[in-house]
Design an enzyme around this catalytic site. Structure first.
Site, PDB file in Angstrom:
ATOM      1  N   LYS A  62       0.877  -1.182   0.000  1.00  0.00           N
ATOM      2  CA  LYS A  62       0.000   0.000   0.000  1.00  0.00           C
ATOM      3  C   LYS A  62       0.907   1.222   0.000  1.00  0.00           C
ATOM      4  CE  LYS A  62      -4.313  -1.315  -0.056  1.00  0.00           C
ATOM      5  NZ  LYS A  62      -5.269  -0.819  -1.040  1.00  0.00           N
ATOM      6  N   ASP A  63       0.429   2.363   0.525  1.00  0.00           N
ATOM      7  CA  ASP A  63       1.235   3.587   0.551  1.00  0.00           C
ATOM      8  C   ASP A  63       2.236   3.518   1.699  1.00  0.00           C
ATOM      9  OD1 ASP A  63      -0.348   4.704  -1.498  1.00  0.00           O
ATOM     10  OD2 ASP A  63      -1.894   5.074  -0.014  1.00  0.00           O
ATOM     11  N   LEU A  64       3.509   3.658   1.373  1.00  0.00           N
ATOM     12  CA  LEU A  64       4.522   3.299   2.342  1.00  0.00           C
ATOM     13  C   LEU A  64       5.546   4.388   2.614  1.00  0.00           C
ATOM     14  CD1 LEU A  64       5.366  -0.242   0.922  1.00  0.00           C
ATOM     15  CD2 LEU A  64       3.696   0.319   2.674  1.00  0.00           C
ATOM     16  N   GLY A  83      -2.371   6.112   2.699  1.00  0.00           N
ATOM     17  CA  GLY A  83      -2.857   7.376   2.166  1.00  0.00           C
ATOM     18  C   GLY A  83      -1.822   8.461   2.013  1.00  0.00           C
ATOM     19  N   ARG A  86       0.327   8.913  -1.833  1.00  0.00           N
ATOM     20  CA  ARG A  86      -0.359   9.326  -3.053  1.00  0.00           C
ATOM     21  C   ARG A  86      -0.810  10.777  -3.041  1.00  0.00           C
ATOM     22  NH1 ARG A  86      -3.008   4.399  -5.485  1.00  0.00           N
ATOM     23  NH2 ARG A  86      -1.962   2.678  -4.507  1.00  0.00           N
TER      24      ARG A  86
END
Length: 273
Positions: A62-64, A83, A86
């Site tokens: 995911k967003d890391l 989140g 991005r």
């Protein structure tokens, strides 16, 4: 079902006895001990730990950024929140650390994002684990892009043509030509198989980057692979999250969810120090 690399929720509860008095609630999650950002400041990670940690990131992608990756004493990794990677720079004013791990197409809102924005973040984190310092440490969003292009080279005309903004295309075409660096020379003392992973991840064009599924099949991760465990989660239903409701309605909905939540019996391994 939940991906094993995403932090679990054992229980959620409130001490408030009625909706009118409802104000606080508590989330019970596995105890992990530390996060990757702190761990990297304390020690240089061994080759096998880097392999295992990056393998787990790719499994639960995911967003890391390092501070969002919790780790326990068995080197097991859990993603804590999502989140950040991005969001455009205008939404993250002053949040310097996150910028260092964001894909170039996000920094300047160049184009619609694909899942390879996350691959870029993994590549930045992996490079930092290997080097012991951040790879792209920009002081602002334009300097961040400059630091990136010192390694990736400036965009090709084919890539520039894909940009959705006329301003972005003009800006990219105005940049002085910089050649792509050979990552094997940048990471000269690193396992060549690890560098081969970075070469597939740290590409300016998101359409050219390796996917998580493809990355997991690279030789660097062979000894850790358990293909039967590399599951694809069910798509999350965002329809309720995106509804327009009053604060009172959201409060009622949250209170109901808490009261109807069925606690999970934790695995002893998950809660061990």
């Amino acid at each position: 079902f939940c991906l094993p690399q995403v932090i679990g929720l054992f229980d959620v509860f409130t001490a408030d006895l009625s909706l009118d008095k409802f104000h606080d609630f508590y989330l019970v999650m596995p105890f992990m001990g530390t996060d990757l950002g702190r761990l990297m400041k304390l020690q240089r990670l061994s080759e096998d730990k880097i392999q295992y940690l990056v393998y787990q990131m790719l499994k639960g992608l995911k967003d890391l950024k390092p501070g969002n990756l919790a780790i326990n004493q068995d080197c097991e990794l859990k993603i804590l929140d999502f989140g950040l990677a991005r969001q455009a720079d205008s939404e993250m004013t002053g949040y310097v650390v996150t910028r260092w791990y964001r894909a170039p197409e996000v920094i300047l809102s160049w184009m619609h994002y694909t899942q390879t924005v996350d691959i870029w973040s993994v590549g930045c984190i992996m490079a930092e684990m290997l080097q012991g310092k951040p790879l792209f440490k920009g002081s602002d969003h334009l300097n961040q892009l400059t630091e990136i292009m010192k390694v990736t080279g400036t965009p090709t005309q084919e890539f520039a043509a894909k940009l959705v903004s006329d301003d972005a295309r003009g800006y990219v075409k105005s940049l002085p030509k910089v050649e792509k660096k050979d990552l094997h020379s940048v990471f000269s003392t690193t396992n060549p198989q690890a560098v081969a992973v970075l070469e597939r991840m740290l590409l300016l064009d998101p359409e050219s980057r390796v996917s998580a599924e493809e990355a997991l099949m690279l030789p660097y991760f062979t000894e850790f692979r358990e293909p039967e465990e590399e599951t694809v989660p069910q798509q999350y239903d965002h329809s309720l999250d995106n509804t327009d409701q009053s604060l009172a309605q959201w409060k009622r909905h949250t209170f109901t969810e808490i009261l109807t939540f069925k606690p999970v019996v934790p695995d002893s391994k998950e809660t061990a120090l």
